[in-house]
Design a protein around this motif. Structure first.
Motif, short mmCIF file in Angstrom:
data_model
loop_
_atom_site.label_atom_id
_atom_site.label_comp_id
_atom_site.label_asym_id
_atom_site.label_seq_id
_atom_site.Cartn_x
_atom_site.Cartn_y
_atom_site.Cartn_z
N THR A 53 0.83 -1.20 0.00
CA THR A 53 0.00 0.00 0.00
C THR A 53 0.86 1.25 0.00
N LEU A 56 1.34 4.59 5.00
CA LEU A 56 0.19 5.03 5.77
C LEU A 56 0.44 6.42 6.38
N PHE A 86 3.27 3.43 9.59
CA PHE A 86 3.04 4.80 9.14
C PHE A 86 4.34 5.41 8.63
N SER A 355 -4.47 6.24 4.23
CA SER A 355 -3.37 6.77 3.41
C SER A 355 -3.81 7.96 2.57
N TYR A 356 -4.47 7.69 1.47
CA TYR A 356 -4.83 8.76 0.54
C TYR A 356 -5.77 9.78 1.16
N SER A 366 1.82 12.56 -0.36
CA SER A 366 1.97 11.18 0.06
C SER A 366 0.63 10.46 -0.06
N GLY A 367 0.60 9.21 0.37
CA GLY A 367 -0.64 8.45 0.29
C GLY A 367 -0.96 7.91 -1.09
N THR A 378 4.04 0.77 2.56
CA THR A 378 3.80 -0.13 3.68
C THR A 378 3.40 -1.50 3.14
#
Length: 429
Positions: A53, A56, A86, A355-356, A366-367, A378
């Motif tokens: 992913t 985070l 994270f 995240s997003y 980020s995300g 992550t």
């Protein structure tokens, strides 16, 4: 340095991507995403059976620095974040002194570069000293890198000051983050006001105190046409108020915490101070409303409200204990156990909120997973079974309502700017 994450289930909410594939990392950035990326010269991470992913993002963390380092500091807090999967966190300004000037923002940003292991963003105070009387140096703090403005830690009683603050922050496109509870109703309450508080004989904090404050704060944001973010939503009424505001086009976003999404006030029958938090854990109908709010987009993010305290502070009679507990290292496991493995939310829905969603609220780059972006990633094993042991936490806060609980799902690898900073639970920096 080249890294190849091979054969993982890639979930990238920003592009609605959910595929099995590879991610190639070169020089700290994502070089390629595809079904068969070149492996020559790369260190290979076998991600078969794992979920890959975007790194985070936790937009609501209390690192306690400056002034309260006995509870937490940048070094311990960012390592706890890394252990929890994270790659970016944002810290709240209720420190001593408060983060209410550009000098403090700049100083913490510099400290993060030398002491931190994940990316740290700063949230500046709305009022000087968090006293609710005079606006802080909002413009200067934003120019120095503050990503949002907040007096979190308590509700801002001054309607005038919040209105002025929203008008001012609105010019910068930055959100004001509010702790929305009417203190006139909630003051001196220790838990959710309901059947359990009546049985236990503890004064309650009624859900309507949150509803009233959320309604007021949203109305002011609507009037100022400025972005507002409602922190740690916990009541059914607040969810509905936010839902209606979004339908009107108000610039409002909101978050819920892992504990408000998975625990109820029934837990307080033990008088365990680890369960004491503001806003309080509420009844099952409120928990169900929060989950519905996540599913339909009313709630945009899951944030921990990581709030560690020194051991001796929580080791007292329930009514005297401070509210809050450590949340960074249990967040993923709690959410996956309570929401994903029970079928209440899908994995892409959860990853988006972790995240997003928060990255978008704070205007961060980020995300997301895309070629050319920083390689903040992550890797999660959704089937990993483990028991929470607070003594092993990287955070200095050793209290958790999830102590000794069996969880299913855990981050195995945290990558920041292409470097592995956590692997199999061990922070490497």
């Amino acid at each position: 340095m080249k890294l190849l994450i091979k054969g993982g289930r890639i979930i990238n909410p920003a592009e609605n991507m959910d595929v099995v594939g590879d991610i190639l990392i070169e020089n700290g950035k994502i070089a390629a995403i595809g079904s068969s990326c070149p492996a020559a010269g790369a260190e290979i991470i076998d991600a078969a059976g794992l979920v890959v992913t975007p790194g985070l993002v936790d937009m609501h963390v209390h690192l306690r620095e400056p002034g309260l380092e006995a509870k937490e500091d940048i070094a311990s807090g960012t390592r706890a974040a890394a252990a929890g999967g994270f790659t970016t966190i944002a810290c709240m300004p209720n420190t001593r002194p408060a983060i209410d000037s550009s000098i403090v923002v700049a100083g913490l940003t510099q400290r993060a570069k030398t002491e931190g292991v994940v990316k740290l963003k700063i949230i500046g105070a709305l009022s000087k000293g968090l006293e609710g009387r005079e606006l802080a140096e909002i413009g200067d703090m934003i120019e120095s890198g503050a990503v949002a403005i907040s007096d979190d830690g308590g509700h801002l009683d001054s309607t005038r000051l919040l209105k002025t603050g929203l008008e001012y922050t609105g010019m910068f496109g930055r959100p004001v983050i509010t702790h929305s509870e009417d203190e006139g109703l909630a003051n001196e309450g220790f838990m959710h006001e309901g059947a359990v508080s009546a049985v236990l004989g503890l004064k309650g904090r009624p859900a309507v105190a949150e509803d009233i404050a959320v309604a007021r704060d949203i109305m002011l944001a609507e009037y100022a046409n400025a972005p507002i973010h409602i922190a740690h939503v916990s009541s059914k009424g607040a969810v509905e108020i936010i839902r209606q505001a979004k339908q009107r086009g108000v610039k409002v976003t909101a978050e819920a915490t892992p504990h408000h999404l998975t625990l109820t006030d029934e837990e307080l029958r033990t008088f365990n101070t680890a369960f004491k938090v503001n806003p309080p854990l509420r009844s099952a109908e409120h928990v169900a409303a929060l989950i519905d709010g996540l599913k339909d987009g009313t709630l945009d993010a899951i944030a921990t409200d990581h709030a560690p305290h020194a051991f001796e502070e929580k080791d007292v009679e329930f009514r005297y204990a401070p509210s809050g507990f450590a949340g960074l290292e249990t967040a993923v496991g709690v959410v996956l156990t309570g929401l994903y493995h029970t079928g209440k939310l899908t994995l892409p829905e959860i990853i988006a909120k972790l995240s997003y969603g928060p990255a978008k609220i704070l205007g961060l780059d980020s995300g997301v997973l895309k070629v050319g972006a920083p390689a903040d990633i992550t890797i999660i094993d959704t089937e990993y079974k483990w028991a929470v042991d607070c003594i092993k936490f990287y955070t200095r806060g050793k209290h958790s309502p999830f102590e000794s609980r069996n969880l299913k799902g855990k981050p195995l690898i945290t990558i920041v700017n292409g470097s592995i900073i956590m692997q199999n639970g061990e922070v490497l920096k």
